[in-house]
Design an enzyme around this catalytic site. Sequence first.
Site, PDB file in Angstrom:
ATOM      1  N   ASP A 169      66.673  -9.954  98.382  1.00 40.53           N
ATOM      2  CA  ASP A 169      65.774 -10.611  99.242  1.00 40.53           C
ATOM      3  C   ASP A 169      65.872 -10.580 100.624  1.00 40.53           C
ATOM      4  O   ASP A 169      64.971 -10.184 101.456  1.00 40.53           O
ATOM      5  CB  ASP A 169      65.619 -12.069  98.709  1.00 40.53           C
ATOM      6  N   TYR A 197      89.076   3.858  93.093  1.00 40.32           N
ATOM      7  CA  TYR A 197      88.622   3.867  94.401  1.00 40.32           C
ATOM      8  C   TYR A 197      89.449   4.730  95.513  1.00 40.32           C
ATOM      9  O   TYR A 197      89.003   4.540  96.747  1.00 40.32           O
ATOM     10  CB  TYR A 197      88.583   2.207  94.864  1.00 40.32           C
ATOM     11  N   ALA A 212      80.309  -6.189  93.802  1.00 43.55           N
ATOM     12  CA  ALA A 212      80.020  -6.676  92.319  1.00 43.55           C
ATOM     13  C   ALA A 212      78.748  -7.427  92.830  1.00 43.55           C
ATOM     14  O   ALA A 212      77.873  -7.619  91.833  1.00 43.55           O
ATOM     15  CB  ALA A 212      81.082  -7.792  92.088  1.00 43.55           C
ATOM     16  N   HIS A 265      75.354  -6.087  91.159  1.00 47.00           N
ATOM     17  CA  HIS A 265      74.996  -6.328  89.883  1.00 47.00           C
ATOM     18  C   HIS A 265      74.402  -7.787  89.674  1.00 47.00           C
ATOM     19  O   HIS A 265      73.918  -8.032  88.522  1.00 47.00           O
ATOM     20  CB  HIS A 265      76.041  -5.999  89.009  1.00 47.00           C
ATOM     21  N   GLU A 270      72.081   2.407  99.864  1.00 52.47           N
ATOM     22  CA  GLU A 270      73.143   1.791  98.993  1.00 52.47           C
ATOM     23  C   GLU A 270      74.453   2.744  98.718  1.00 52.47           C
ATOM     24  O   GLU A 270      74.043   4.186  98.365  1.00 52.47           O
ATOM     25  CB  GLU A 270      72.456   1.511  97.842  1.00 52.47           C
ATOM     26  N   PRO A 273      82.360  -8.252  98.168  1.00 55.05           N
ATOM     27  CA  PRO A 273      83.776  -8.853  97.771  1.00 55.05           C
ATOM     28  C   PRO A 273      84.796  -7.863  97.273  1.00 55.05           C
ATOM     29  O   PRO A 273      84.358  -6.873  96.440  1.00 55.05           O
ATOM     30  CB  PRO A 273      83.339  -9.842  96.779  1.00 55.05           C
ATOM     31  N   ASN A 274      86.037  -8.064  97.644  1.00 59.81           N
ATOM     32  CA  ASN A 274      87.235  -7.367  97.160  1.00 59.81           C
ATOM     33  C   ASN A 274      87.478  -5.759  97.793  1.00 59.81           C
ATOM     34  O   ASN A 274      88.439  -5.293  97.549  1.00 59.81           O
ATOM     35  CB  ASN A 274      87.134  -7.393  95.677  1.00 59.81           C
ATOM     36  N   ARG A 324      94.986  -1.434  95.154  1.00 55.23           N
ATOM     37  CA  ARG A 324      94.944  -1.344  93.839  1.00 55.23           C
ATOM     38  C   ARG A 324      93.879  -0.345  93.272  1.00 55.23           C
ATOM     39  O   ARG A 324      92.884   0.096  93.828  1.00 55.23           O
ATOM     40  CB  ARG A 324      94.586  -2.814  93.137  1.00 55.23           C
ATOM     41  N   ASN A 384      77.480  -1.608 100.788  1.00 57.31           N
ATOM     42  CA  ASN A 384      78.211  -1.425  99.518  1.00 57.31           C
ATOM     43  C   ASN A 384      78.545  -3.077  99.205  1.00 57.31           C
ATOM     44  O   ASN A 384      79.373  -3.678  99.699  1.00 57.31           O
ATOM     45  CB  ASN A 384      79.607  -0.618  99.553  1.00 57.31           C
ATOM     46  N   HIS A 403      78.152   3.576  96.645  1.00 58.53           N
ATOM     47  CA  HIS A 403      79.174   3.060  95.820  1.00 58.53           C
ATOM     48  C   HIS A 403      80.177   3.956  95.865  1.00 58.53           C
ATOM     49  O   HIS A 403      80.122   5.189  95.797  1.00 58.53           O
ATOM     50  CB  HIS A 403      78.709   2.754  94.292  1.00 58.53           C
ATOM     51  N   ILE A 404      81.456   3.754  96.058  1.00 59.37           N
ATOM     52  CA  ILE A 404      82.826   4.632  96.127  1.00 59.37           C
ATOM     53  C   ILE A 404      82.787   5.310  94.769  1.00 59.37           C
ATOM     54  O   ILE A 404      83.167   6.533  94.599  1.00 59.37           O
ATOM     55  CB  ILE A 404      83.950   3.898  96.279  1.00 59.37           C
ATOM     56  N   SER A 405      82.520   4.658  93.564  1.00 59.24           N
ATOM     57  CA  SER A 405      82.722   5.066  92.291  1.00 59.24           C
ATOM     58  C   SER A 405      81.297   5.411  91.781  1.00 59.24           C
ATOM     59  O   SER A 405      80.243   5.058  92.338  1.00 59.24           O
ATOM     60  CB  SER A 405      83.556   3.991  91.414  1.00 59.24           C
ATOM     61  N   ARG A 427      80.359   3.974  84.423  1.00 56.12           N
ATOM     62  CA  ARG A 427      81.460   2.950  84.242  1.00 56.12           C
ATOM     63  C   ARG A 427      80.527   1.900  83.232  1.00 56.12           C
ATOM     64  O   ARG A 427      79.944   2.332  82.333  1.00 56.12           O
ATOM     65  CB  ARG A 427      81.898   2.159  85.466  1.00 56.12           C
ATOM     66  N   ARG A 446      77.668  -2.636  85.100  1.00 57.37           N
ATOM     67  CA  ARG A 446      77.704  -1.890  86.688  1.00 57.37           C
ATOM     68  C   ARG A 446      76.664  -0.795  86.728  1.00 57.37           C
ATOM     69  O   ARG A 446      76.113  -0.374  87.770  1.00 57.37           O
ATOM     70  CB  ARG A 446      79.216  -1.172  86.832  1.00 57.37           C
TER      71      ARG A 446
END
Length: 142
Positions: A85, A21, A75, A78, A96, A8-9, A16, A72, A98-100, A105, A109
Amino acid sequence: MIFILNGPNLNLLGQRQPEIYGYETLDDVARACATHGAALGLEVDFRQSNHEGALVEMIHDARASAQGIIINAAAYTHTSVAILDALQAFDGPVIEVHISNIHRREAFRQHSYISARADAVIAGCGTQGYLLALDHLAVQLA
Ligand code: CA2
């Protein structure tokens, strides 16, 4: 075929919070992954959804169609036992991304449900993390 799944997002990438990011859009990342994958001899299916169940179904699709998954989960990383599953039912390598760097953080997270299944985790390399994940899969699947 490698599935690259985004949660998501991430469709807002580049629009933004560039200090976290970066400035690349998700379309830019998809193009970079297709080009880099082709150079490695890997075909890439790059997808994004804002819906947990849709991501679960993409992982189910991967059971029949993909040799490896780069995910990725954003959210849902977490929160989502459902995505964990689904990944547990996939036989190939799971990376896995993650950009950040989620570990420097907020505390919420710093736990990932996905990591309980991931064969490798890349965080904090920006969008280059997707390309590094493809490099690793190319070696793993050779
Ligand atoms: O660092 C990552 O890649 C994350 O998976 C990104 C997620 C975040 O919830 C994770 O903790 C870490 C957020 C993705 C949303 O991305 C946006 C990008 C630009 C504008 C708004 C959201």
